[in-house]
Write a protein that holds these residues in place. Structure first.
Motif, PDB file in Angstrom:
ATOM      1  N   LEU A  78      -5.985  10.959  -7.002  1.00  0.00           N
ATOM      2  CA  LEU A  78      -5.944   9.678  -6.308  1.00  0.00           C
ATOM      3  C   LEU A  78      -5.782   9.874  -4.802  1.00  0.00           C
ATOM      4  O   LEU A  78      -6.417   9.166  -4.004  1.00  0.00           O
ATOM      5  CB  LEU A  78      -4.802   8.838  -6.865  1.00  0.00           C
ATOM      6  N   ARG A  79      -4.974  10.814  -4.403  1.00  0.00           N
ATOM      7  CA  ARG A  79      -4.776  11.043  -2.972  1.00  0.00           C
ATOM      8  C   ARG A  79      -6.024  11.626  -2.323  1.00  0.00           C
ATOM      9  O   ARG A  79      -6.328  11.325  -1.162  1.00  0.00           O
ATOM     10  CB  ARG A  79      -3.554  11.925  -2.758  1.00  0.00           C
ATOM     11  N   ARG A  80      -6.763  12.446  -3.063  1.00  0.00           N
ATOM     12  CA  ARG A  80      -8.041  12.945  -2.511  1.00  0.00           C
ATOM     13  C   ARG A  80      -9.040  11.806  -2.369  1.00  0.00           C
ATOM     14  O   ARG A  80      -9.845  11.796  -1.423  1.00  0.00           O
ATOM     15  CB  ARG A  80      -8.612  14.032  -3.424  1.00  0.00           C
ATOM     16  N   ALA A  81      -8.992  10.856  -3.303  1.00  0.00           N
ATOM     17  CA  ALA A  81      -9.940   9.738  -3.253  1.00  0.00           C
ATOM     18  C   ALA A  81      -9.566   8.695  -2.203  1.00  0.00           C
ATOM     19  O   ALA A  81     -10.408   7.869  -1.826  1.00  0.00           O
ATOM     20  CB  ALA A  81     -10.022   9.066  -4.632  1.00  0.00           C
ATOM     21  N   ASP A  82      -8.333   8.733  -1.720  1.00  0.00           N
ATOM     22  CA  ASP A  82      -7.839   7.707  -0.792  1.00  0.00           C
ATOM     23  C   ASP A  82      -8.336   7.992   0.628  1.00  0.00           C
ATOM     24  O   ASP A  82      -7.572   8.389   1.511  1.00  0.00           O
ATOM     25  CB  ASP A  82      -6.311   7.656  -0.837  1.00  0.00           C
TER      26      ASP A  82
ATOM     27  N   GLN B 112       5.362   3.813 -17.039  1.00  0.00           N
ATOM     28  CA  GLN B 112       6.172   5.000 -17.276  1.00  0.00           C
ATOM     29  C   GLN B 112       5.373   6.275 -17.007  1.00  0.00           C
ATOM     30  O   GLN B 112       5.921   7.262 -16.516  1.00  0.00           O
ATOM     31  CB  GLN B 112       6.678   5.001 -18.723  1.00  0.00           C
ATOM     32  N   TYR B 113       4.087   6.254 -17.336  1.00  0.00           N
ATOM     33  CA  TYR B 113       3.252   7.451 -17.228  1.00  0.00           C
ATOM     34  C   TYR B 113       2.035   7.192 -16.341  1.00  0.00           C
ATOM     35  O   TYR B 113       1.709   6.042 -16.018  1.00  0.00           O
ATOM     36  CB  TYR B 113       2.762   7.890 -18.615  1.00  0.00           C
ATOM     37  N   LEU B 114       1.367   8.285 -15.993  1.00  0.00           N
ATOM     38  CA  LEU B 114       0.099   8.199 -15.279  1.00  0.00           C
ATOM     39  C   LEU B 114      -0.718   9.434 -15.654  1.00  0.00           C
ATOM     40  O   LEU B 114      -0.732  10.434 -14.938  1.00  0.00           O
ATOM     41  CB  LEU B 114       0.310   8.135 -13.764  1.00  0.00           C
ATOM     42  N   SER B 115      -1.392   9.366 -16.797  1.00  0.00           N
ATOM     43  CA  SER B 115      -2.212  10.489 -17.249  1.00  0.00           C
ATOM     44  C   SER B 115      -3.567  10.063 -17.789  1.00  0.00           C
ATOM     45  O   SER B 115      -4.417  10.919 -18.035  1.00  0.00           O
ATOM     46  CB  SER B 115      -1.465  11.287 -18.325  1.00  0.00           C
TER      47      SER B 115
ATOM     48  N   VAL C  69       5.309  19.227  -9.126  1.00  0.00           N
ATOM     49  CA  VAL C  69       6.017  19.898 -10.208  1.00  0.00           C
ATOM     50  C   VAL C  69       5.964  21.400  -9.985  1.00  0.00           C
ATOM     51  O   VAL C  69       5.202  21.902  -9.146  1.00  0.00           O
ATOM     52  CB  VAL C  69       5.400  19.552 -11.589  1.00  0.00           C
ATOM     53  N   ASP C  70       6.768  22.102 -10.743  1.00  0.00           N
ATOM     54  CA  ASP C  70       6.811  23.562 -10.662  1.00  0.00           C
ATOM     55  C   ASP C  70       5.431  24.136 -10.976  1.00  0.00           C
ATOM     56  O   ASP C  70       4.830  23.794 -11.996  1.00  0.00           O
ATOM     57  CB  ASP C  70       7.836  24.079 -11.676  1.00  0.00           C
ATOM     58  N   PRO C  71       4.883  25.008 -10.114  1.00  0.00           N
ATOM     59  CA  PRO C  71       3.557  25.594 -10.398  1.00  0.00           C
ATOM     60  C   PRO C  71       3.491  26.294 -11.746  1.00  0.00           C
ATOM     61  O   PRO C  71       2.420  26.328 -12.370  1.00  0.00           O
ATOM     62  CB  PRO C  71       3.360  26.580  -9.238  1.00  0.00           C
ATOM     63  N   ASP C  72       4.616  26.858 -12.195  1.00  0.00           N
ATOM     64  CA  ASP C  72       4.608  27.506 -13.508  1.00  0.00           C
ATOM     65  C   ASP C  72       4.323  26.501 -14.615  1.00  0.00           C
ATOM     66  O   ASP C  72       3.668  26.822 -15.604  1.00  0.00           O
ATOM     67  CB  ASP C  72       5.954  28.192 -13.770  1.00  0.00           C
ATOM     68  N   TRP C  73       4.825  25.266 -14.464  1.00  0.00           N
ATOM     69  CA  TRP C  73       4.524  24.238 -15.466  1.00  0.00           C
ATOM     70  C   TRP C  73       3.033  23.944 -15.491  1.00  0.00           C
ATOM     71  O   TRP C  73       2.453  23.724 -16.557  1.00  0.00           O
ATOM     72  CB  TRP C  73       5.292  22.964 -15.157  1.00  0.00           C
ATOM     73  N   GLN C  74       2.417  23.947 -14.313  1.00  0.00           N
ATOM     74  CA  GLN C  74       0.973  23.699 -14.247  1.00  0.00           C
ATOM     75  C   GLN C  74       0.221  24.761 -15.030  1.00  0.00           C
ATOM     76  O   GLN C  74      -0.710  24.458 -15.782  1.00  0.00           O
ATOM     77  CB  GLN C  74       0.509  23.703 -12.788  1.00  0.00           C
ATOM     78  N   ARG C  75       0.618  26.014 -14.857  1.00  0.00           N
ATOM     79  CA  ARG C  75      -0.096  27.106 -15.530  1.00  0.00           C
ATOM     80  C   ARG C  75       0.160  27.123 -17.027  1.00  0.00           C
ATOM     81  O   ARG C  75      -0.696  27.514 -17.806  1.00  0.00           O
ATOM     82  CB  ARG C  75       0.327  28.445 -14.911  1.00  0.00           C
TER      83      ARG C  75
ATOM     84  N   MET D   7       4.015  15.446 -19.405  1.00  0.00           N
ATOM     85  CA  MET D   7       3.520  14.225 -18.786  1.00  0.00           C
ATOM     86  C   MET D   7       3.664  14.239 -17.269  1.00  0.00           C
ATOM     87  O   MET D   7       2.802  13.722 -16.551  1.00  0.00           O
ATOM     88  CB  MET D   7       4.243  13.011 -19.373  1.00  0.00           C
ATOM     89  N   ASP D   8       4.752  14.837 -16.753  1.00  0.00           N
ATOM     90  CA  ASP D   8       4.906  14.927 -15.305  1.00  0.00           C
ATOM     91  C   ASP D   8       3.860  15.850 -14.691  1.00  0.00           C
ATOM     92  O   ASP D   8       3.413  15.625 -13.561  1.00  0.00           O
ATOM     93  CB  ASP D   8       6.305  15.420 -14.946  1.00  0.00           C
ATOM     94  N   VAL D   9       3.487  16.896 -15.422  1.00  0.00           N
ATOM     95  CA  VAL D   9       2.445  17.796 -14.917  1.00  0.00           C
ATOM     96  C   VAL D   9       1.109  17.066 -14.844  1.00  0.00           C
ATOM     97  O   VAL D   9       0.389  17.153 -13.834  1.00  0.00           O
ATOM     98  CB  VAL D   9       2.343  19.044 -15.821  1.00  0.00           C
ATOM     99  N   MET D  10       0.773  16.327 -15.886  1.00  0.00           N
ATOM    100  CA  MET D  10      -0.482  15.571 -15.857  1.00  0.00           C
ATOM    101  C   MET D  10      -0.438  14.477 -14.791  1.00  0.00           C
ATOM    102  O   MET D  10      -1.444  14.193 -14.134  1.00  0.00           O
ATOM    103  CB  MET D  10      -0.763  14.990 -17.240  1.00  0.00           C
ATOM    104  N   ARG D  11       0.718  13.871 -14.604  1.00  0.00           N
ATOM    105  CA  ARG D  11       0.850  12.877 -13.547  1.00  0.00           C
ATOM    106  C   ARG D  11       0.601  13.506 -12.179  1.00  0.00           C
ATOM    107  O   ARG D  11      -0.071  12.909 -11.327  1.00  0.00           O
ATOM    108  CB  ARG D  11       2.251  12.245 -13.590  1.00  0.00           C
ATOM    109  N   ALA D  12       1.135  14.709 -11.957  1.00  0.00           N
ATOM    110  CA  ALA D  12       0.909  15.389 -10.676  1.00  0.00           C
ATOM    111  C   ALA D  12      -0.579  15.621 -10.441  1.00  0.00           C
ATOM    112  O   ALA D  12      -1.078  15.470  -9.318  1.00  0.00           O
ATOM    113  CB  ALA D  12       1.676  16.709 -10.653  1.00  0.00           C
ATOM    114  N   ARG D  13      -1.309  15.964 -11.491  1.00  0.00           N
ATOM    115  CA  ARG D  13      -2.758  16.175 -11.354  1.00  0.00           C
ATOM    116  C   ARG D  13      -3.465  14.863 -11.031  1.00  0.00           C
ATOM    117  O   ARG D  13      -4.371  14.830 -10.190  1.00  0.00           O
ATOM    118  CB  ARG D  13      -3.305  16.778 -12.646  1.00  0.00           C
ATOM    119  N   ARG D  14      -3.069  13.776 -11.696  1.00  0.00           N
ATOM    120  CA  ARG D  14      -3.719  12.490 -11.435  1.00  0.00           C
ATOM    121  C   ARG D  14      -3.391  11.985 -10.030  1.00  0.00           C
ATOM    122  O   ARG D  14      -4.259  11.434  -9.347  1.00  0.00           O
ATOM    123  CB  ARG D  14      -3.266  11.456 -12.465  1.00  0.00           C
ATOM    124  N   LEU D  15      -2.154  12.191  -9.583  1.00  0.00           N
ATOM    125  CA  LEU D  15      -1.803  11.772  -8.226  1.00  0.00           C
ATOM    126  C   LEU D  15      -2.589  12.559  -7.189  1.00  0.00           C
ATOM    127  O   LEU D  15      -3.015  12.007  -6.159  1.00  0.00           O
ATOM    128  CB  LEU D  15      -0.295  11.950  -7.998  1.00  0.00           C
TER     129      LEU D  15
END
Length: 712
Positions: free
Chosen positions: A323-327, A272-275, A453-459, A312-320
């Motif tokens: 992972l994409r940088r590491a790929d 369900q999550y990825l954080s 996700v919305d950049p405002d959510w990130q901030r 949780m979606d914001v943290m998931r976006a950061r983790r993804l």
């Protein structure tokens, strides 16, 4: 429960292990087991619902379909049977989603051999998240499924399935989850875990006494459920937070790290999550290796409610992104299921599953979140294949998991995969090939998940260690985290307020549970008291005092105004709200003056500084404006006013005139809402519409005034 600092996860053998995919499969199977129970049924849940239908459609077999009625039915059929239900004593934020167990009308039919225990034996903000069902010491279920609403679905995941409805009859989006069924030693080990949990939660010795007789002679394994694997060791990995001298157990986290590091060909994960920072770091290490496994994640398009999406979606976006940088070698893909034709929501992936090389199968309750690694109580089961036959069995399960989203039978997916592997392809190539084949327009499918996700959510997201902590938080640590960034965002300040209110709720909960205060909280009694309050001479003054106290405690003034409008007749409600607002403003200013000039520095933030500057320059007009359009919380504005050289006349007059339009608009809105709830006729709808338009117009006028004060 042992500490994982030195000990390895427990292993116990099972003679049979079955995998149950999706709610139709699991709910029907657990129902069949309940009907075979003779001595004890033990349920540990994060959520549970007495009216959840375990069987939907098909012929009537003479037994109840709803969980609560089924348990009573079986208690009457089996004279030695006892039922034990351990439920997380959930946080107030989930109250509207839960069946109100032990609050007011108890939805569970009473029986002398049915026992309940609400589990609050955990740190602040933690939860009992294990999802276990054990029967007669012979079999046990473990996985991601609660026996709650919004969980049942077929593996077809149709957009218009008429059976996918909650107990109130409302439809909900498709839902995917997985549960394991074990027996023998593994079932006994899970039963002992439940006994420990029951005792630590304050349930007493009743469960231990019931389990002392050992397993029954009768086998409650449901007929027709074919084992996936036989005679295989099961690893039982736990997360248990440190609490009141109990040592922490972080076996879930450690096992994830070991299993990810051991994968050679591929890792397939559903969650369900990825954080979880430690798990994602291990995945990144795997991706950076020149020779390493492919990694495929199946996640929901959205994790859940608006709050989860903004955290949780914001943290998931950061983790993804990590992972994409590491790929570096093109071995990573992340997908989400989509079901065309849904009128609301997206399919939920609720499973907590890992398959590594078709050699390791892991299913449990632990999300890929930080809290599942060290804060919530979790339980995962894992098995490792020992020969080609067991590898093939796990591969067949993986094909079954992918089949609904790729539109093919599991056997066909297996055949296509073998052909692609013969050409040098792997799991990603297989999925991409099958996705490109095309499916019916209405069929479920896999889509690549961007996860942006919305950049405002990130901030706006507060410190992740507060939103998704991996260990218990103490007040000093919370204070430190909030103070680390002196430019704290409004969201962070709101989180600090939320944590403070949560502490108040916990204190009140303790008073309600262990003092006579609990007897005063019967909902009908409260409703009667509210009715008596609104009909007495002393009711409005008492409500006004409550208004002031609640405002000083930072309860949003809009909610207090609405409460006044709903409790009293329109005229009385307006007078209570207007008087309460004005007195609250005065009390808040006096409190701010007592706290002194250092208050502005402690509140921090550029918005407060700007408001303070305006208040000092143009007191009456600015107060009038900010009361119409609150650019900062009502309580904060009052405190700030206490350290500024404002004339009391301007302050009180500006508050009185500025609050009046909003109070009038909210009162009209409340009356319209009550009318619509009582009778949805054109007059009631018109009244509600007038209230909404009044609020919108007030907001527009206020923003024009605010612009004028800025320009001036």
């Amino acid at each position: 429960m042992k500490s994982s600092n030195n000990d390895r996860p427990q292993q116990a053998g099972t003679e049979r292990l079955a995998a149950l995919v999706d709610g139709e499969d699991y709910f029907a199977t657990v129902r069949a087991s309940i009907l075979r129970a003779r001595r004890r049924i033990i349920i540990a849940a994060w959520d549970i619902h007495s009216r959840i239908e375990l069987k939907r459609g098909g012929r009537d077999d003479g037994h109840p379909r709803e969980l609560g009625a089924l348990l009573i039915h079986q208690l009457e059929r089996a004279p030695e049977l006892e039922v034990f239900i351990l439920l997380w004593d959930y946080a107030p934020i989930y109250a509207l989603e839960r069946e109100p167990l032990f609050f007011g009308h108890d939805p569970w039919q009473q029986h002398p051999r049915q026992h309940f225990c609400k589990d609050s034996a955990h740190p602040l903000a933690a939860s009992q998240h294990q999802k276990l069902v054990a029967i007669d010491g012979r079999i046990a279920y473990c996985g991601g499924f609660d026996l709650g609403q919004w969980r049942w679905d077929t593996s077809a995941h149709r957009a218009d399935d008429p059976h996918r409805r909650d107990p109130s009859g409302e439809p909900y989006p498709p839902f995917h989850d997985v549960q394991l069924l074990v027996d023998a030693e593994a079932a006994g080990a899970l039963e002992r875990l439940l006994v420990e949990r029951w005792q630590s939660a304050g349930g007493g010795s009743a469960l231990a006494n019931a389990c002392a007789a050992g397993p029954t002679d009768e086998d409650p394994w449901p007929s027709g459920v074919a084992p996936l694997l036989r005679d295989i060791p099961v690893t039982i990995a736990l997360t248990v937070p440190s609490y009141q001298g109990r040592p922490e157990v972080r076996e879930v986290e450690q096992l994830y790290r070991e299993q990810i590091a051991s994968a050679q060909r591929f890792l397939y994960l559903e969650n369900q999550y990825l954080s979880a920072r430690t798990v994602v770091a291990e995945l990144c290490r795997s991706l950076r290796r020149r020779q390493g496994p492919e990694i495929v994640l199946l996640l929901p398009e959205q994790t859940g409610s608006w709050l989860q999406q903004r955290t949780m979606d914001v943290m998931r976006a950061r983790r993804l992104a990590s992972l994409r940088r590491a790929d570096r070698h093109g071995r990573f893909k992340v997908y989400c299921p989509q079901v065309p034709g849904l009128t609301a929501g997206t399919p939920m992936v609720h499973a907590k599953l890992l398959i590594a090389d078709d050699r390791i199968l892991r299913v449990g309750s632990a999300n890929l979140s930080n809290r599942s690694m060290g804060l919530d109580s979790e339980c995962d089961l894992s098995v490792t294949a020992r020969d080609d036959a067991e590898v093939s069995a796990i591969a067949a399960l993986r094909h079954r998991l992918l089949a609904p989203w790729l539109g093919l039978a599991p056997a066909e997916i297996g055949a296509r995969e073998q052909a692609i592997q013969a050409q040098g392809g792997g799991l990603i190539a297989t999925i991409e090939h099958l996705r490109s084949q095309g499916q019916a327009a209405s069929a479920p499918r896999l889509a690549e998940l961007d996860g942006a996700v919305d950049p405002d959510w990130q901030r706006q997201l507060p410190d992740e260690r507060l939103v998704d902590p991996d260990r218990p938080l103490d007040p000093a640590q919370v204070t430190t985290l909030l103070a680390e960034d002196h430019k704290a965002t409004p969201v962070r300040r709101r989180l600090a307020l939320a944590l403070g209110l949560l502490g108040v709720f916990l204190t009140l909960a303790a008073l309600w549970r262990w003092t006579p205060l609990g007897a005063w909280l019967d909902p009908q009694a409260l409703a009667d008291a509210a009715g008596r309050l609104s009909g007495t001479l002393w009711g409005p003054p008492l409500a006004t005092i409550g208004f002031v106290i609640a405002s000083l405690a930072a309860v949003p003034v809009t909610l207090l105004i609405l409460a006044s409008a709903l409790l009293f007749d329109p005229l009385t409600g307006i007078l209570v709200a207007l008087t309460g607002s004005t007195l609250s403003a005065a009390a808040g200013r006096l409190l701010g003056a007592w706290l002194g000039r250092g208050l502005l520095d402690r509140l921090g933030g550029s918005t407060v500084s700007r408001i303070a500057h305006r208040l000092g320059q143009r007191g009456l007009l600015t107060i009038l404006t900010v009361r119409i359009v609150p650019v900062a919380p009502f309580a904060v504005l009052n405190l700030v006013a206490g350290v500024l050289p404002l004339r009391w006349r301007d302050y009180l007059l500006g508050t009185l005139l500025g609050m009046l339009p909003g109070i009038l608009a909210l009162t009209v809105f409340a009356e319209g809402l009550i009318a619509v709830l009582g009778r949805a006729d054109p007059r009631a709808l018109a009244l509600l519409l007038v209230g909404i338009l009044a609020l919108a117009g007030l907001a527009w006028v206020g923003r024009r005034l605010l612009k004028d004060t800025r320009d001036g």
